[in-house]
Write an enzyme that holds these catalytic residues in place. Structure first.
Site, short mmCIF file in Angstrom:
data_model
loop_
_atom_site.label_atom_id
_atom_site.label_comp_id
_atom_site.label_asym_id
_atom_site.label_seq_id
_atom_site.Cartn_x
_atom_site.Cartn_y
_atom_site.Cartn_z
N HIS A 267 0.81 -1.20 0.00
CA HIS A 267 0.00 0.00 0.00
C HIS A 267 0.86 1.27 0.00
O HIS A 267 1.80 1.40 0.78
CB HIS A 267 -0.92 0.01 1.22
CG HIS A 267 -1.95 1.09 1.16
ND1 HIS A 267 -3.11 0.96 0.42
CD2 HIS A 267 -1.99 2.32 1.71
CE1 HIS A 267 -3.81 2.06 0.53
NE2 HIS A 267 -3.16 2.90 1.30
N HIS A 304 -4.16 4.76 10.61
CA HIS A 304 -3.09 5.75 10.69
C HIS A 304 -3.55 6.96 11.50
O HIS A 304 -4.71 7.34 11.48
CB HIS A 304 -2.62 6.16 9.29
CG HIS A 304 -3.70 6.61 8.36
ND1 HIS A 304 -4.61 5.74 7.80
CD2 HIS A 304 -4.00 7.83 7.86
CE1 HIS A 304 -5.43 6.40 7.01
NE2 HIS A 304 -5.09 7.68 7.03
N GLU A 311 -7.79 15.31 7.77
CA GLU A 311 -7.94 14.69 6.46
C GLU A 311 -9.40 14.76 6.03
O GLU A 311 -10.28 14.24 6.71
CB GLU A 311 -7.49 13.23 6.51
CG GLU A 311 -7.65 12.50 5.18
CD GLU A 311 -7.41 11.01 5.32
OE1 GLU A 311 -6.26 10.60 5.48
OE2 GLU A 311 -8.42 10.25 5.29
N TYR A 320 -15.94 3.09 -2.86
CA TYR A 320 -14.76 3.31 -2.03
C TYR A 320 -14.62 2.18 -1.01
O TYR A 320 -15.36 2.10 -0.03
CB TYR A 320 -14.83 4.67 -1.35
CG TYR A 320 -13.45 5.16 -0.95
CD1 TYR A 320 -12.59 5.71 -1.90
CD2 TYR A 320 -12.98 5.01 0.35
CE1 TYR A 320 -11.32 6.11 -1.56
CE2 TYR A 320 -11.71 5.41 0.68
CZ TYR A 320 -10.88 5.97 -0.27
OH TYR A 320 -9.62 6.35 0.07
N HIS A 342 -7.45 6.84 12.38
CA HIS A 342 -8.55 6.37 11.54
C HIS A 342 -8.02 5.39 10.50
O HIS A 342 -6.82 5.26 10.28
CB HIS A 342 -9.27 7.54 10.87
CG HIS A 342 -8.41 8.29 9.90
ND1 HIS A 342 -7.51 9.25 10.28
CD2 HIS A 342 -8.32 8.20 8.55
CE1 HIS A 342 -6.91 9.73 9.22
NE2 HIS A 342 -7.36 9.12 8.16
#
Length: 392
Positions: A267, A304, A311, A320, A342
């Site tokens: 990722h 993270h 964000e 999504y 989150h």
């Protein structure tokens, strides 16, 4: 953008006489950034660009913000803000989130806007849906779904929709441009950048309009709580009176479909998705792409805690993966504030294993100072998003 462009008629040498066929002198205007030390353009006007006939106050829409307290991740349903398009894309904006560096607004409109000049910073407007023309003093830019339109500070312009248009507006108190790491020291986009100059669309030929006593709405710095104020300037002739211009400062469009995603075996972090930056914030986009191809890869993001940033993700299209089970859908905005760790909803992790591609389109703004909720954000907060991770 340090990418030179010349349109219309300009003299061979700057700061020299440039005359019309009847012998009258065109008025040269230098439009530049950072006190003559950065990008600029020279515009040649039929009239006097400084002339004002009269001025009055423009009462701005509600720009008040309230802190995100208690600190919570939030889900804002922007499509619930408007039930019709009976407004324009400037005065109809509703403030969703904001701080001293950037304001995020949303609008659905079908009317032509007034002439408008933002004197507080650059604007980057993302077209979620609809088509039209951005008319500017430099010339006109047709736009359509997926376009970012970057409008430099103090550019006189207006929005002319062709039917209903949905727009997500990023209003900076600074300039907006490509990330510095994408640029050579002379301003060329480098080979590792996910887009290049060929992907950018500049304005067409400037036009001269002969209208008189024309109103221009000006957003500027003020003494109120928001730090903003509005004025209406009545100018003796239409600001679109430029016969030619050249330079490196002008509005431009970039379509999100021309962003080439950067992928890897495992990722990749959000900076690979970055498209623009301003002072104390960045703009990223998540586009349809191949995903991680390590045999044990987990394609959705890890949990993270981006301790320096809020964000903000605006979900435009697709499916999504990381937000499945949370109520997030098209037109949603997720607010993940600094101080909250989150990541994906738990069921999304196992569901993503083995995926070869993601079909998603989202625009993300990360800010380095906390964002507060505007009246639009408060109006469409679902109030329950913070519970979507369950009690694991």
């Amino acid at each position: 953008m340090a990418h030179y462009r010349s349109m219309g008629r300009v003299p061979p040498k700057r700061h020299t006489q440039h005359r019309a066929a009847d012998g009258s002198l065109y008025r040269e205007e230098l439009m530049g950034e950072e006190g003559f030390s950065s990008d600029s353009s020279l515009l040649y006007h039929v009239g006097v660009p400084s002339a004002i006939v009269e001025a009055r106050t423009w009462q701005l829409p509600d720009r008040a913000t309230t802190p995100n307290e208690p600190l919570l991740p939030r889900h804002l349903r922007l499509h619930d803000l408007f039930d019709d398009a009976d407004r324009d894309l400037v005065t109809g904006r509703r403030l969703v989130l904001g701080n001293a560096d950037v304001r995020l607004s949303y609008v659905v409109g079908a009317r032509p806007s007034p002439l408008y000049r933002n004197a507080t910073g650059d604007e980057c407007v993302f077209i979620e849906a609809g088509r039209g023309v951005l008319e500017t003093v430099f010339g006109h830019l047709p736009f359509g779904p997926g376009d970012y339109l970057v409008v430099p500070r103090a550019t006189t312009h207006r929005w002319v929709p062709q039917g209903d248009v949905r727009a997500y507006c990023i209003e900076a108190n600074s300039h907006i441009g490509p990330p510095k790491r994408y640029l050579s020291r002379f301003g060329q986009l480098l080979e590792h950048a996910p887009y290049c100059e060929r992907d950018l669309r500049g304005p067409g030929e400037p036009e001269v309009r002969d209208e008189t006593d024309v109103e221009v709405l000006v957003l500027h710095r003020g003494s109120g709580p928001s730090g903003l104020a509005g004025s209406v300037h009545v100018v003796p002739r239409h600001p679109f009176d430029v016969v030619g211009w050249d330079g490196c400062l002008y509005p431009y469009a970039f379509n999100v479909a021309d962003f080439e995603p950067i992928t890897g075996r495992v990722h990749q972090p959000p900076p690979v998705h970055q498209v623009f930056e301003g002072t104390n914030f960045v703009v990223c986009n998540f586009v349809p792409r191949k995903v991680d191809y390590h045999p044990l890869a987990i394609p959705v993001p890890y949990y993270h805690s981006n301790v320096d940033s809020d964000e903000i993700m605006f979900y435009v299209d697709g499916d999504y993966e990381a937000r499945k089970g949370s109520g997030i859908g098209k037109g949603s905005v997720s607010v993940h504030p600094g101080g909250h760790s989150h990541g994906p909803q738990p069921s999304a992790i196992e569901a993503s294993l083995g995926a070869e591609s993601f079909d998603e389109l989202a625009v993300m703004v990360d800010t380095f100072r906390p964002l507060e909720l505007g009246e639009g954000g408060r109006a469409v907060d679902d109030g329950v998003y913070h519970r979507s991770w369950g009690r694991a």
